[in-house]
Design an enzyme around this catalytic site. Structure first.
Site, mmCIF file in Angstrom:
data_model
loop_
_atom_site.group_PDB
_atom_site.id
_atom_site.type_symbol
_atom_site.label_atom_id
_atom_site.label_comp_id
_atom_site.label_asym_id
_atom_site.label_seq_id
_atom_site.Cartn_x
_atom_site.Cartn_y
_atom_site.Cartn_z
ATOM 1 N N LYS A 126 0.811 -1.215 0.000
ATOM 2 C CA LYS A 126 0.000 0.000 0.000
ATOM 3 C C LYS A 126 0.845 1.266 0.000
ATOM 4 O O LYS A 126 2.020 1.246 0.366
ATOM 5 C CB LYS A 126 -0.969 -0.013 1.183
ATOM 6 C CG LYS A 126 -2.137 -0.976 0.919
ATOM 7 C CD LYS A 126 -3.248 -0.887 1.922
ATOM 8 C CE LYS A 126 -4.348 -1.874 1.516
ATOM 9 N NZ LYS A 126 -5.384 -2.000 2.554
ATOM 10 N N ARG B 173 -3.607 -9.937 5.361
ATOM 11 C CA ARG B 173 -3.936 -10.032 3.938
ATOM 12 C C ARG B 173 -2.764 -9.483 3.131
ATOM 13 O O ARG B 173 -2.449 -8.296 3.224
ATOM 14 C CB ARG B 173 -5.209 -9.214 3.689
ATOM 15 C CG ARG B 173 -5.709 -9.229 2.255
ATOM 16 C CD ARG B 173 -6.981 -8.387 2.152
ATOM 17 N NE ARG B 173 -7.511 -8.348 0.804
ATOM 18 C CZ ARG B 173 -7.061 -7.540 -0.144
ATOM 19 N NH1 ARG B 173 -6.065 -6.706 0.101
ATOM 20 N NH2 ARG B 173 -7.602 -7.579 -1.346
HETATM 21 C C1 7PJ Z 1 -8.055 -4.458 2.041
HETATM 22 C C2 7PJ Z 1 -9.084 -5.257 1.579
HETATM 23 C C3 7PJ Z 1 -7.775 -4.407 3.449
HETATM 24 C C4 7PJ Z 1 -9.569 -5.999 3.718
HETATM 25 C C5 7PJ Z 1 -8.187 -4.229 -0.091
HETATM 26 C C6 7PJ Z 1 -5.218 -3.300 -1.637
HETATM 27 C C7 7PJ Z 1 -6.531 -2.618 -1.702
HETATM 28 N N1 7PJ Z 1 -9.841 -6.040 2.408
HETATM 29 N N2 7PJ Z 1 -9.158 -5.112 0.237
HETATM 30 N N3 7PJ Z 1 -8.571 -5.213 4.226
HETATM 31 N N4 7PJ Z 1 -7.486 -3.829 0.980
HETATM 32 N N5 7PJ Z 1 -10.294 -6.747 4.562
HETATM 33 O O1 7PJ Z 1 -5.098 -4.493 -1.418
HETATM 34 O O2 7PJ Z 1 -4.226 -2.543 -1.843
HETATM 35 O O3 7PJ Z 1 -6.911 -3.698 3.954
HETATM 36 S S1 7PJ Z 1 -7.931 -3.704 -1.727
#
Ligand code: 7PJ
Length: 279
Positions: A223, A258
Site C-alpha cells: 500500500k 492479507r
Molecule cells: C483491504 C481489503 C484491506 C480488507 C483491499 C489493496 C486494496 N480487504 N481489500 N482489508 N485492501 N479486509 O489491497 O491494496 O486492507 S484492496
C-alpha cells in the site's frame, strides 16, 4: 474471544497467524490473453500462494484501490465465480470473496467461498441480509468515503476511536440481524480514507481495535503508506516494508494478515511466533 474460525466447515486456528493471499481477478491484473488465460493464471497464482502457506485465498473482482471505477454485477460474477469453483474443486484452502454486492456474496458462497470480505462492512443495500443467509464468517472493514474519492481529504478527530466506534456499530447491526459473534471479524482498513499519519496511529494503537474482542484482519501489503515511508518507492519495491508492517500488526494482536507476498510473510511470522511463544 473465539480462536477457531469455522469457514463453511474449514477450520482456522487463530491462535496462530493466518495468512490471506490476495488473488485479483480483475482483467487489468493479467496480460491480455483472454478469459481462459486469465482463469488459468489466477488458479496458478492461488496454487502457489497455497504452497507457500496461505490459509485463505481472497478472490476479488472489483478493484477498490483509490480512484477505481465500480464494475457491474454481471461483470463481477463473471470474473470471480469460475475462479472460486475451480479453487474449491482443487485446493483445501478457505476461499474468501472480496465483494460488497449481496448477489455476489450469495453466488460466491454457493460456489464454495467460506468467508466474505467486505470493504463496505455490509453497508450496501441488502448486504446484511445476504450475509445472514450465507452464514459464513464476515470481515467488516472500515472505510471513510468511497474508493473513488476516499483519499481526497480524509479527516478524523481521533482516528482510532472513530474506527473503533464504527466497527462496534457494524458488529451490533450484524448481531441484531441474526449473525453470530463467532462469525464476525473486524479490519481497521489501512489506506481506505486515511492519511499516512492516520495509518501510523492505527497501527501503533492496534491493541485498541483488538480490545473489541473480535479477530482482527489487516491489509497493508504494497500500500501507498509504505511507498511514502520509503521515499516514494513504487509498488514493486515495497515488500520488505510490508513485511515489517505486517509483522508488527500480528505482534500487536492481528489474527489474519492479507498480503500479496505469501512466502516471505509466512517466514517473518514464523520468527515472530517463535519469539511470542516464549511468553
Ligand atoms: C483491504 C481489503 C484491506 C480488507 C483491499 C489493496 C486494496 N480487504 N481489500 N482489508 N485492501 N479486509 O489491497 O491494496 O486492507 S484492496
Amino acid at each position: 474471544m473465539n480462536k477457531r474460525l469455522d469457514c463453511a466447515g474449514k477450520l482456522l486456528d487463530l491462535s496462530l497467524p493466518q495468512v490471506m493471499g490476495i488473488l485479483n481477478s480483475t482483467p487489468d491484473s493479467f496480460s491480455d490473453g483472454g478469459v481462459f488465460f486469465a482463469l488459468d493464471a489466477a488458479i496458478d497464482q492461488a496454487r502457489q500462494m497455497y504452497r507457500e502457506g496461505a490459509a485463505i485465498i481472497d478472490v476479488g473482482g472489483e478493484s477498490t484501490r483509490p480512484g477505481a471505477e465500480p464494475v457491474s454485477l454481471q461483470e463481477e460474477l463473471d470474473r470471480v465465480i469460475p475462479v472460486i469453483e475451480a479453487l474449491h474443486a482443487e485446493l483445501p484452502v478457505v476461499i474468501s470473496i472480496d465483494t460488497s454486492k449481496p448477489e455476489v456474496m450469495r453466488e460466491a458462497v454457493k460456489a464454495g467461498a467460506g468467508m466474505i470480505n467486505d470493504v463496505y462492512a455490509l453497508r450496501r443495500k441488502g448486504a446484511v441480509a445476504a450475509a445472514v443467509e450465507c452464514n459464513v464468517p464476515v470481515c467488516l472493514m472500515h472505510m471513510q468515503g468511497e474508493p473513488r474519492l476516499m483519499q481526497k481529504q480524509p479527516h478524523y478527530d481521533d482516528v482510532v476511536d472513530e474506527i473503533k466506534s464504527f466497527l462496534r456499530r457494524r458488529i451490533d447491526i450484524c448481531l441484531e440481524a441474526g449473525m453470530r459473534c463467532e462469525q464476525l471479524l473486524v479490519d481497521p482498513g489501512f489506506g481506505f480514507g486515511k492519511t499516512l499519519q492516520h495509518n501510523l496511529q492505527l497501527l501503533n494503537r492496534l491493541p485498541d481495535i483488538t480490545a473489541l474482542e473480535f479477530p482482527v484482519l489487516v491489509g497493508m501489503s504494497r500500500k501507498s503508506m509504505l511507498g511514502v515511508l520509503l521515499d516514494e518507492r513504487p509498488v514493486q519495491g515495497r515488500l520488505y516494508g510490508g513485511i515489517a508492517a505486517t509483522t508488527i500488526a500480528w505482534w500487536l494482536g492481528a489474527s489474519i494478515v492479507r498480503v500479496h507476498d505469501v512466502g516471505p510473510t509466512v517466514d517473518a511470522l514464523k520468527i515472530a511466533t517463535a519469539v511470542k511463544q516464549i511468553d
